[in-house]
Design an enzyme around this catalytic site. Sequence first.
Site, mmCIF file in Angstrom:
data_model
loop_
_atom_site.group_PDB
_atom_site.id
_atom_site.type_symbol
_atom_site.label_atom_id
_atom_site.label_comp_id
_atom_site.label_asym_id
_atom_site.label_seq_id
_atom_site.Cartn_x
_atom_site.Cartn_y
_atom_site.Cartn_z
ATOM 1 N N LYS A 17 39.456 40.814 45.981
ATOM 2 C CA LYS A 17 39.683 39.369 45.831
ATOM 3 C C LYS A 17 40.983 39.133 45.063
ATOM 4 C CE LYS A 17 38.676 39.191 41.168
ATOM 5 N NZ LYS A 17 39.683 39.009 40.135
ATOM 6 N N ASP A 160 31.870 39.579 38.416
ATOM 7 C CA ASP A 160 32.410 39.280 39.756
ATOM 8 C C ASP A 160 31.503 39.757 40.887
ATOM 9 O OD1 ASP A 160 34.722 38.158 38.724
ATOM 10 O OD2 ASP A 160 35.856 40.031 38.806
#
Length: 308
Positions: A17, A160
């Site tokens: 990401k 995350d």
Amino acid sequence: MHFRHDGRLLTVHTPAKVNLFLEILGKRPDGYHELETLMVSVGLYDTLCFTEEPSQQISLRCFSAGATSSGTRGEIKTASDGDVPGGADNLIVRAAELLRRQAGVGKGAGIGLFKRIPVAAGLAGGSSDAAATLAGLNRLWRLQWTGRELHRLASQLGSDVNFFLAGAGAAICRGRGERVTPLDVPLQLHFVIVRPGAGLATGTVFRQWQASAAPHRVDALAECLKAGRPDRVARYLHNALQPPAETLSPEVTRLREFFSRQPVLGHMMSGSGTSYFGLCSHRGQALQVASRLRAARVGRVSVVSSRS
Ligand code: C5P
């Protein structure tokens, strides 16, 4: 995340990401920081292979798959890469052990990790691997755990992990990062990403952060993304962890200066660093900047696009 079942072997490709926005709203009593962040998943993947083992052992072998750039696959190095923590410290092993314990599974798993996402880079490769492990072993061991049950474990493994488990192309994440609100982004974003020679540990960068008077809000950026305006997106890029990271890593400062001379829409450090990305108007521009970065030998360079 992409899954492929082939006989006894389950293969999962799991993405990296980048953060287009990261604001810290304050320090929490539990020692973590309250976040508002907007993340997009990008087409740079680690690959995990799972096989069921009759013993209760979880075994992990790591292979460094080298840099991917321009969509080509890097060369596979045979040995475990020193950068990737092996054994019980690896988040993959912790995820597997946690799921095995909580589900009361009497079997084990052999896991192979082909690592392409740079480590200590702010690209959340370790978290992505952990999410792939939860989702992969849920299938391999035929547990049929719901998304909600897996999310509960994900938040125990790292801030995350929930983002990747949610499988969203883009999302706004709050709390420690584990409260995920998917965002519909009707456009593909193109990036050139460089991971300089040295990484930074997430905790070290957070500890260096100092509160600013007026926190930025994510809304304007989210609106531009929803409206499909990458030119406007660049205006609202923000990362509260970049100033502290720059005090720890001169390489991040050098990359900021380098990118300020490039014809990109915008540029910023991702997450807690040290990866730095340029947001480009199209893939050709990203490839052009990538070749300049490679010529300058400033680190490992990838050209990637966001995933829908
Ligand atoms: O959650 P994760 O294990 O990825 O976080 C790594 C470190 O980053 C934590 O130990 C903490 O020091 C810091 N962190 C934080 N606030 C967050 C997320 C991470 O302080 N919201």
